[in-house]
Design an enzyme around this catalytic site. Structure first.
Site, PDB file in Angstrom:
ATOM      1  N   GLY A 167      -5.649  10.621  -7.254  1.00 26.31           N
ATOM      2  CA  GLY A 167      -4.317  10.237  -6.780  1.00 26.31           C
ATOM      3  C   GLY A 167      -3.959   8.871  -7.349  1.00 26.31           C
ATOM      4  O   GLY A 167      -4.520   8.449  -8.361  1.00 26.31           O
ATOM      5  N   ARG A 168      -3.041   8.192  -6.662  1.00 23.48           N
ATOM      6  CA  ARG A 168      -2.586   6.882  -7.153  1.00 23.48           C
ATOM      7  C   ARG A 168      -3.759   5.926  -7.384  1.00 23.48           C
ATOM      8  O   ARG A 168      -3.878   5.302  -8.440  1.00 23.48           O
ATOM      9  CB  ARG A 168      -1.635   6.241  -6.131  1.00 23.48           C
ATOM     10  CG  ARG A 168      -0.269   6.842  -6.068  1.00 23.48           C
ATOM     11  CD  ARG A 168       0.526   6.178  -4.950  1.00 23.48           C
ATOM     12  NE  ARG A 168       0.019   6.607  -3.664  1.00 23.48           N
ATOM     13  CZ  ARG A 168       0.627   7.480  -2.867  1.00 23.48           C
ATOM     14  NH1 ARG A 168       1.798   7.979  -3.209  1.00 23.48           N
ATOM     15  NH2 ARG A 168       0.106   7.827  -1.708  1.00 23.48           N
ATOM     16  N   ARG A 193      -4.477  18.103 -11.892  1.00 28.34           N
ATOM     17  CA  ARG A 193      -3.293  17.274 -12.128  1.00 28.34           C
ATOM     18  C   ARG A 193      -3.221  17.002 -13.627  1.00 28.34           C
ATOM     19  O   ARG A 193      -3.505  15.884 -14.074  1.00 28.34           O
ATOM     20  CB  ARG A 193      -3.435  15.935 -11.397  1.00 28.34           C
ATOM     21  CG  ARG A 193      -3.466  16.013  -9.892  1.00 28.34           C
ATOM     22  CD  ARG A 193      -3.863  14.635  -9.360  1.00 28.34           C
ATOM     23  NE  ARG A 193      -3.515  14.476  -7.965  1.00 28.34           N
ATOM     24  CZ  ARG A 193      -2.451  13.803  -7.545  1.00 28.34           C
ATOM     25  NH1 ARG A 193      -1.641  13.215  -8.400  1.00 28.34           N
ATOM     26  NH2 ARG A 193      -2.201  13.693  -6.258  1.00 28.34           N
ATOM     27  N   ILE A 248     -14.624   4.178  -1.622  1.00 25.43           N
ATOM     28  CA  ILE A 248     -13.589   3.217  -1.170  1.00 25.43           C
ATOM     29  C   ILE A 248     -12.528   3.950  -0.344  1.00 25.43           C
ATOM     30  O   ILE A 248     -11.447   3.421  -0.118  1.00 25.43           O
ATOM     31  CB  ILE A 248     -12.923   2.492  -2.364  1.00 25.43           C
ATOM     32  CG1 ILE A 248     -12.369   3.493  -3.408  1.00 25.43           C
ATOM     33  CG2 ILE A 248     -13.881   1.555  -3.043  1.00 25.43           C
ATOM     34  CD1 ILE A 248     -10.901   3.593  -3.446  1.00 25.43           C
ATOM     35  N   HIS A 298     -14.621  -2.939   4.541  1.00 29.76           N
ATOM     36  CA  HIS A 298     -13.305  -2.300   4.370  1.00 29.76           C
ATOM     37  C   HIS A 298     -12.239  -3.331   3.945  1.00 29.76           C
ATOM     38  O   HIS A 298     -11.282  -3.596   4.680  1.00 29.76           O
ATOM     39  CB  HIS A 298     -12.875  -1.587   5.669  1.00 29.76           C
ATOM     40  CG  HIS A 298     -11.833  -0.540   5.449  1.00 29.76           C
ATOM     41  ND1 HIS A 298     -11.686   0.558   6.251  1.00 29.76           N
ATOM     42  CD2 HIS A 298     -10.852  -0.428   4.514  1.00 29.76           C
ATOM     43  CE1 HIS A 298     -10.678   1.300   5.825  1.00 29.76           C
ATOM     44  NE2 HIS A 298     -10.149   0.718   4.766  1.00 29.76           N
ATOM     45  N   ILE A 299     -12.442  -3.863   2.717  1.00 33.67           N
ATOM     46  CA  ILE A 299     -11.543  -4.921   2.242  1.00 33.67           C
ATOM     47  C   ILE A 299     -10.767  -4.488   0.991  1.00 33.67           C
ATOM     48  O   ILE A 299     -10.291  -5.331   0.228  1.00 33.67           O
ATOM     49  CB  ILE A 299     -12.317  -6.234   1.953  1.00 33.67           C
ATOM     50  CG1 ILE A 299     -13.496  -5.992   0.995  1.00 33.67           C
ATOM     51  CG2 ILE A 299     -12.777  -6.879   3.248  1.00 33.67           C
ATOM     52  CD1 ILE A 299     -14.148  -7.265   0.466  1.00 33.67           C
TER      53      ILE A 299
HETATM   54  C1  GLV Z   1      -6.704   1.213   3.838  1.00 29.29           C
HETATM   55  O1  GLV Z   1      -7.762   1.769   3.944  1.00 29.29           O
HETATM   56  C2  GLV Z   1      -5.449   1.854   4.034  1.00 29.29           C
HETATM   57  O2  GLV Z   1      -5.419   3.040   4.403  1.00 29.29           O
HETATM   58  O3  GLV Z   1      -4.414   1.191   3.846  1.00 29.29           O
END
Ligand code: GLV
Length: 333
Positions: A167-168, A193, A248, A298-299
């Site tokens: 995706g993006r 895609r 991520i 989660h950064i």
């Molecule tokens: C981060 O994990 C978000 O979903 O913006």
């Protein structure tokens, strides 16, 4: 003059300045917020949202049936300051939307794509070149001399990279990886895609094939029933023993017990995680004892600029939705 009826807005946290300023300027809204940097307790959230027309929430706030009931029938807009939507009970929201005038949902895609891709690159390089371990050795006296095989890791040049979810964010990661001399990109997802994949000559493959052929695997998909637990024992067993795994996306895409087993048994070389289950990961969690596992809190989108932009987009989504205008980024329910 008739008194103007203000719309009640509840914001579940202190948010960065631009978003806050936009809400403060909204003369048609009465804004209340949880005045803390820490998540709002469930009871306080239920109390705060009662009677609200608009809710601005974060990914740490579970918007489920119970909360929607607590909000009541005024609720017209839910605006989340996140690209991920797995904390929102979308089916329940959809159901309620059909019953009455509709609850609109806003989110913050695009504005965090580059920042999250930068973090993915940092985590990948940190993990495959063993940087935390190497830094620790400098501090603890383990650096005795330059040694031919000491602190060796795995390099990206000429490698095969597998991306779960092109995706993006997946594309932004591939774009950054390309100049490192990647030989081949593989990807999986809901469907091929071809247009997006052409930029990287990426090949759409099955999940087992991606696991078996990749030197580096990066999880960048969203959490859905189809991706929950996708990276499990079978998946790790198919991976090369020299491969590096990076996530991520959301912790729940990975079965953490199976990952622990894969990392300790030598089934895979290393893992880098920006997301875990639960968050925060308890400090006595077994994964934290492993040298070949790098864990971040989660950064992905955490730069001052991006978080500020996310807050402004979330505020603008909320205000536009309440005013019956087109929302800058509305989710199609
Ligand atoms: C981060 O994990 C978000 O979903 O913006």
């Amino acid at each position: 003059m008739r008194p103007v009826r203000l719309m009640k807005v509840f914001v579940t946290r202190r948010i960065p300045p631009d978003g806050w300023a936009a809400l403060a300027r909204a003369a048609d809204c009465e804004v209340e917020h949880w005045d803390s940097d820490e998540p709002i307790p469930a009871k306080e959230l239920e109390r705060g949202v009662a009677g609200a027309h608009g809710l601005l929430c974060l990914l740490t706030d579970r918007v489920d049936k119970r909360l929607l009931d607590a909000a009541g029938s005024n609720l017209r807009v839910i605006s989340t300051m996140s690209v991920g939507l797995d904390h929102l009970a979308l089916e329940e929201i959809k159901k309620r939307s059909l019953l009455r005038s509709g609850i609109r949902v806003g989110y913050t895609p695009d504005v965090l794509t580059d920042t999250t891709a930068e973090l993915a690159m940092s985590l990948l390089l940190t993990t495959c070149r063993r940087l935390p371990e190497a830094m620790e050795e400098v501090k603890n006296g383990g650096w005795s001399a330059w040694k031919p095989l000491w602190m060796c890791g795995y390099g990206l040049t000429q490698s095969t990279v597998g991306i779960i979810g092109l995706g993006r964010i997946g594309q932004a990661i591939a774009r950054r990886l390309k100049p490192f001399g990647i030989q081949r990109f593989l990807y999986t997802g809901r469907q091929p895609r071809p247009q997006e994949a052409a930029e990287f000559q990426a090949e759409f493959v099955s999940t087992p094939r991606l696991a078996a052929e990749s030197d580096f695997i990066i999880v960048a998909c969203s959490l859905t029933p189809a991706t929950k637990g996708l990276c499990n024992k079978d998946f790790f067993q198919q991976m090369k023993s020299t491969a590096v795994f990076v996530n991520i996306s959301r912790g729940e895409v990975v079965n953490q017990d199976d990952l622990y087993e894969a990392l300790t048994s030598g089934q895979i070389a290393a893992a880098g995680l920006d997301v875990t289950t639960p968050e925060p990961l308890p400090t006595d969690h077994p994964l934290l004892t492993l040298k070949n596992c790098v864990i971040l809190p989660h950064i992905g989108s955490a730069t001052y600029g991006t978080r500020n932009t996310m807050s402004l987009l979330a505020a603008n989504n909320l205000l536009a939705g309440l005013r019956g205008e087109p929302m800058p980024r509305e989710l199609k329910l």
